[in-house]
Design a protein around this motif. Structure first.
Motif, PDB file in Angstrom:
ATOM      1  N   LEU A  62       0.773  -1.007  -0.005  1.00  0.00           N
ATOM      2  CA  LEU A  62      -0.072   0.087  -0.058  1.00  0.00           C
ATOM      3  C   LEU A  62       0.940   1.225   0.020  1.00  0.00           C
ATOM      4  O   LEU A  62       2.052   1.315  -0.532  1.00  0.00           O
ATOM      5  N   VAL A  63       0.477   2.134   0.819  1.00  0.00           N
ATOM      6  CA  VAL A  63       1.373   3.393   0.631  1.00  0.00           C
ATOM      7  C   VAL A  63       2.667   3.378   1.562  1.00  0.00           C
ATOM      8  O   VAL A  63       2.365   2.477   2.595  1.00  0.00           O
ATOM      9  N   ALA A  64       3.560   3.977   1.384  1.00  0.00           N
ATOM     10  CA  ALA A  64       4.910   3.845   2.072  1.00  0.00           C
ATOM     11  C   ALA A  64       5.276   2.461   2.316  1.00  0.00           C
ATOM     12  O   ALA A  64       5.485   1.592   1.674  1.00  0.00           O
ATOM     13  N   ASN A  65       5.339   2.093   3.529  1.00  0.00           N
ATOM     14  CA  ASN A  65       5.856   0.682   4.149  1.00  0.00           C
ATOM     15  C   ASN A  65       4.574  -0.242   4.390  1.00  0.00           C
ATOM     16  O   ASN A  65       4.785  -1.348   4.951  1.00  0.00           O
ATOM     17  N   TRP A  66       3.512   0.263   4.350  1.00  0.00           N
ATOM     18  CA  TRP A  66       2.099  -0.714   4.734  1.00  0.00           C
ATOM     19  C   TRP A  66       1.747  -1.455   3.486  1.00  0.00           C
ATOM     20  O   TRP A  66       1.915  -1.373   2.462  1.00  0.00           O
ATOM     21  N   PHE A  67       1.330  -2.500   3.977  1.00  0.00           N
ATOM     22  CA  PHE A  67       0.995  -3.698   3.173  1.00  0.00           C
ATOM     23  C   PHE A  67      -0.359  -4.527   3.756  1.00  0.00           C
ATOM     24  O   PHE A  67      -0.582  -4.446   4.865  1.00  0.00           O
ATOM     25  N   TRP A  68      -1.063  -5.114   2.872  1.00  0.00           N
ATOM     26  CA  TRP A  68      -2.121  -6.055   3.451  1.00  0.00           C
ATOM     27  C   TRP A  68      -1.778  -7.394   2.552  1.00  0.00           C
ATOM     28  O   TRP A  68      -1.280  -7.625   1.863  1.00  0.00           O
ATOM     29  N   ARG A  69      -2.357  -8.292   3.600  1.00  0.00           N
ATOM     30  CA  ARG A  69      -2.222  -9.863   3.092  1.00  0.00           C
ATOM     31  C   ARG A  69      -3.559 -10.611   3.387  1.00  0.00           C
ATOM     32  O   ARG A  69      -4.133 -10.502   4.320  1.00  0.00           O
TER      33      ARG A  69
END
Length: 205
Positions: A62-69
């Motif tokens: 996602l934005v910057a260092n964010w992610f979803w799993r």
């Protein structure tokens, strides 16, 4: 049987999307691990029951260092205890086989660690209880709720581009089984899974 068919359809749909998502900027891989489990409310303490974890996952930044799993996995929960008194030694074992769909968000730090949190929906495919006298009656197994909703939180270490090692904690948001005669103790209305997960996460090239 209807619930089994629904989960098989969900599995096939996830597998198809899993193959297709690499063309859309997704990452994906497999997860292996061991769950150290106990059940709050069964009168026994300690994470003495070990169960396997096996599944696959897809992930997107996602934005910057964010992610979803998103995950699809099998996990065995439950509890185990040795019971000793002056006359004999007994044991108690509970096995709960779940197929789960955990959805989590994570933040990756610059030191290679990631913090992860989310929720999971699980479907109970089989429940057994036993002691030295044998397996408990089916009526006891039928008292478990078929669906579990759990909260997840933990950390992962990104060892390399392909390998990660994780430690996760999960806890049932709603009881997995009410107490006998639906007895409640203030906010305590039934048994709940408490799990420590030791994970190895592999990312495909």
């Amino acid at each position: 049987m209807k619930h089994h068919r629904l989960f098989i359809i969900a599995l096939v749909a996830l597998q198809l999307s899993f193959v297709d998502t690499f063309a859309q900027g997704f990452k994906g891989g497999v997860t292996l691990g061991v769950a150290a489990t106990q059940v709050d409310g069964d009168t026994y303490g300690g994470f003495d029951k070990a169960g396997p974890i096996l599944g696959f996952w897809v992930e997107r930044n996602l934005v910057a260092n964010w992610f979803w799993r998103a995950n699809f996995r099998f996990i065995q929960k439950g509890s185990f205890a040795k019971i000793k008194d002056s006359d004999m030694t007994d044991f108690y074992r509970m096995k709960l086989n779940y197929f789960e769909l955990p959805f989590t968000f994570g933040y990756q730090f610059v030191n290679g660690f990631s913090a992860i949190a989310g929720t999971s929906v699980g479907y109970l495919t089989k429940a057994t209880e036993e002691n030295s006298l044998g397996t408990f009656p089916d009526s006891d197994a039928f008292s478990f709720r078929k669906f579990e909703i759990a909260a997840l939180a933990g950390m992962e270490y990104n060892y390399s581009e392909n390998w990660r090692f994780g430690l996760m904690l999960s806890y049932s948001i709603i009881p997995i089984r009410p107490y006998n005669d639906n007895i409640s103790y203030r906010m305590d209305t039934g048994q709940r899974n408490r799990v420590i997960e030791f994970l190895v996460v592999y990312r495909f090239q």
